[in-house]
Motif scaffolding. Structure first.
Motif, mmCIF file in Angstrom:
data_model
loop_
_atom_site.group_PDB
_atom_site.id
_atom_site.type_symbol
_atom_site.label_atom_id
_atom_site.label_comp_id
_atom_site.label_asym_id
_atom_site.label_seq_id
_atom_site.Cartn_x
_atom_site.Cartn_y
_atom_site.Cartn_z
ATOM 1 N N ASN A 133 0.670 -0.995 -0.131
ATOM 2 C CA ASN A 133 -0.270 0.030 0.000
ATOM 3 C C ASN A 133 1.218 1.398 0.085
ATOM 4 O O ASN A 133 0.714 2.481 -0.840
ATOM 5 C CB ASN A 133 -1.211 -0.142 1.028
ATOM 6 N N HIS A 134 2.353 1.160 0.446
ATOM 7 C CA HIS A 134 2.768 2.478 0.752
ATOM 8 C C HIS A 134 4.507 1.501 0.654
ATOM 9 O O HIS A 134 4.415 1.000 0.895
ATOM 10 C CB HIS A 134 2.520 3.224 1.936
ATOM 11 N N SER A 135 5.018 3.179 0.380
ATOM 12 C CA SER A 135 6.607 2.991 0.786
ATOM 13 C C SER A 135 6.883 3.956 1.508
ATOM 14 O O SER A 135 6.578 4.956 1.754
ATOM 15 C CB SER A 135 7.218 2.535 -0.984
ATOM 16 N N ALA A 136 8.451 3.565 2.344
ATOM 17 C CA ALA A 136 9.597 4.757 2.724
ATOM 18 C C ALA A 136 8.794 5.965 1.642
ATOM 19 O O ALA A 136 9.621 6.221 0.500
ATOM 20 C CB ALA A 136 10.854 4.463 2.710
ATOM 21 N N TYR A 137 9.002 7.089 1.870
ATOM 22 C CA TYR A 137 9.279 8.561 1.535
ATOM 23 C C TYR A 137 10.716 8.223 0.807
ATOM 24 O O TYR A 137 10.993 9.411 -0.564
ATOM 25 C CB TYR A 137 9.084 9.907 2.183
ATOM 26 N N ASP A 138 11.622 8.232 0.689
ATOM 27 C CA ASP A 138 12.382 8.061 0.391
ATOM 28 C C ASP A 138 12.802 6.522 -0.741
ATOM 29 O O ASP A 138 14.053 6.348 -1.066
ATOM 30 C CB ASP A 138 13.907 8.534 1.470
ATOM 31 N N SER A 166 3.153 8.634 9.278
ATOM 32 C CA SER A 166 4.207 9.813 8.862
ATOM 33 C C SER A 166 5.465 9.198 8.365
ATOM 34 O O SER A 166 6.022 10.450 7.454
ATOM 35 C CB SER A 166 4.424 10.815 10.106
ATOM 36 N N ASP A 167 5.751 7.724 8.674
ATOM 37 C CA ASP A 167 6.524 7.606 7.634
ATOM 38 C C ASP A 167 6.893 7.111 6.444
ATOM 39 O O ASP A 167 7.900 6.434 5.279
ATOM 40 C CB ASP A 167 8.089 6.892 8.430
ATOM 41 N N VAL A 168 5.623 6.692 5.295
ATOM 42 C CA VAL A 168 4.814 6.045 4.884
ATOM 43 C C VAL A 168 4.810 6.872 3.538
ATOM 44 O O VAL A 168 3.482 7.789 3.807
ATOM 45 C CB VAL A 168 4.964 4.484 4.809
ATOM 46 N N ALA A 169 5.031 7.088 2.498
ATOM 47 C CA ALA A 169 4.001 7.721 1.302
ATOM 48 C C ALA A 169 2.946 6.955 0.574
ATOM 49 O O ALA A 169 3.477 5.419 0.208
ATOM 50 C CB ALA A 169 5.106 8.479 -0.226
ATOM 51 N N ASP A 170 1.606 7.215 -0.300
ATOM 52 C CA ASP A 170 0.821 5.799 -0.319
ATOM 53 C C ASP A 170 0.661 6.137 -2.112
ATOM 54 O O ASP A 170 1.132 6.981 -2.739
ATOM 55 C CB ASP A 170 -0.489 6.937 -0.484
#
Length: 453
Positions: A133-138, A166-170
């Protein structure tokens, strides 16, 4: 007149409608691998499982787990962890920076291969926790494929809506390229490393048709086992073997907290029987990483009912889970973002787990999903507090009686559904039920019997 005649002629010439097919159909099309028949899951948090927190160290414990009788090792995410917006000093394993690499904190690819190979040699299967569903922001995908991510109205990356993650991007699953990449990544670990399936994190946050396509591609490599962290029957049709039985956990915790008796658990099993396909495996548990980290230690949550809850998770319909450390009576909430190794010892529940795993393995009535037998309730004189049932055909039944209350009872049975000769599955003592017997059960007491011929 001519028009009326023409219409009448057309009506007479129209073919008769085909009779609908009223034959019942199994809504679960997933083919369960034979090795899931009597499977018991064991969740391993590699970071905390050993003092070293590595695959190499965990591999040394695999013979012990095989001797315990578990079948499937579920590894929490093994991938490199993002650094941007990281929580704690080590971050969450659910903030994935690279879906096709191994977290160097846990070991090398070669060491992970060795772990899987040793598990297979011992007859164990290995599934990976997968964060679709999501990954790390980097994660580099944020740069190479920015269109694969959900955006705020201002165009910025965003965490999954309605969460504090808050540590992952959708991810945005309207993007075919993302679906291809994620499916190919899932196939990669099965084809190249020999893993046996996946536990899908927040599976319901990802479209079901993605999972159905991914399952079909995985099955082209080999039979796999798929567990969804979600509670939705449609996921069983073409994607997942098993879903979470959150309702089981909620019912057990409610009746423990309220002292109201067996009603919540009776309601759970009735709902499962009425609304879920028989072939659908439902994972039930007394502890897992989420509960341990955020809610509390299982022994404290369930208190004097803990042992009964463990036993019911094995003999009632459901796919049971053991969380690492339960067999050692882990008495604390393990840190989620830091190293916090389990303190290993011979726990007072270790022998109970071994006996329950052996019981489930030996008795087909207790097997999973389509392989097992439905629950048939046996009414008692104290049904408000006591839940009794059989599973299986006459001659091979398992008969269980659970006092799900803080009140002791001397109870009798109102029907002949359980009549037969048995042995106590945990003590080996003989027992016979032909009518008129009474049974003493203390608060939260239980008995499990297996029928003899």
């Amino acid at each position: 007149m001519r028009l009326a005649l023409a219409l009448a002629a057309c009506a007479l010439a129209a073919p008769a409608l085909a009779e609908p097919d009223y034959t019942p159909r199994d809504v679960v099309a997933v083919e369960n691998a034979e090795w899931t028949r009597d499977a018991v899951l064991y969740q391993m948090n590699t970071r905390q499982f050993t003092t070293e927190g590595t695959f190499k160290a965990a591999q040394k414990q695999l013979p012990r787990l095989a001797a315990m009788g578990v079948d499937i090792i579920w590894l929490m995410p093994i991938h490199p962890i993002g650094e941007v917006n990281r929580k704690g000093s080590l971050g969450s394993p659910y903030a994935v920076r690279d879906y096709r690499a191994v977290n160097p904190e846990l070991g090398t690819e070669a060491e992970f291969r060795a772990f899987v190979a040793e598990a297979h040699r011992l007859g164990l299967k290995v599934i990976l926790d997968w964060v679709a569903n999501h990954s790390a922001y980097d994660n580099p995908l944020t740069v190479s494929h920015p269109e694969w991510y959900t955006r705020t109205p201002e165009g910025a990356l965003m965490s999954p809506a309605g969460t504090d993650w808050s540590d992952v991007a959708d991810f945005d699953y309207s993007q075919p390229g993302l679906r291809r990449y994620m499916t190919e990544s899932l196939v990669h670990w099965v084809r190249e490393f020999g893993i046996d399936g996946y536990r899908a994190d927040v599976a319901g946050y990802v479209p079901t048709d993605f999972w159905e396509t991914a399952r079909a591609e995985l099955e082209k490599v080999k039979p796999v086992f798929m567990l969804a962290e979600w509670e939705q029957r449609d996921l069983h049709a073409r994607a997942f073997d098993a879903t979470y039985g959150w309702g089981w956990k909620e019912a057990m915790q409610r009746l423990v907290k309220s002292g109201e008796g067996a009603g919540p658990m009776r309601g759970y099993y009735a709902g499962k029987s009425e609304t879920w396909p028989h072939a659908a495996m439902r994972m039930v548990y007394t502890e897992n990483h989420d509960q341990n980290s955020w809610d509390g230690v299982a022994a404290q949550i369930y208190g004097p009912a803990y042992e009964a809850a463990i036993a019911l998770s094995f003999v009632g319909p459901g796919l049971p889970l053991i969380y690492n450390g339960q067999e050692a009576d882990n008495d604390r909430q393990l840190e989620f973002f830091e190293r916090d190794p389990i303190v290993w010892k011979e726990g007072r529940h270790a022998d109970l787990f071994r006996k329950l795993v052996a019981l489930k393995t030996a008795h087909p009535a207790l097997h999973n999903g389509r392989f097992g037998a439905p629950l048939v309730e046996v009414p008692t004189s104290t049904s408000a507090d006591v839940f009794a049932f059989t599973r299986g055909a006459a001659g091979e039944r398992v008969f269980a009686v659970f006092n799900l209350s803080p009140r002791g009872h001397t109870l009798t049975f109102d029907k002949a559904r359980h009549h037969g000769r048995y042995i106590d599955a945990l003590t080996g003592a003989p027992a016979s039920f032909a009518g008129g017997e009474s049974l003493d059960l203390p608060a939260w007491g239980y008995r499990i019997y297996t029928e003899t011929k």
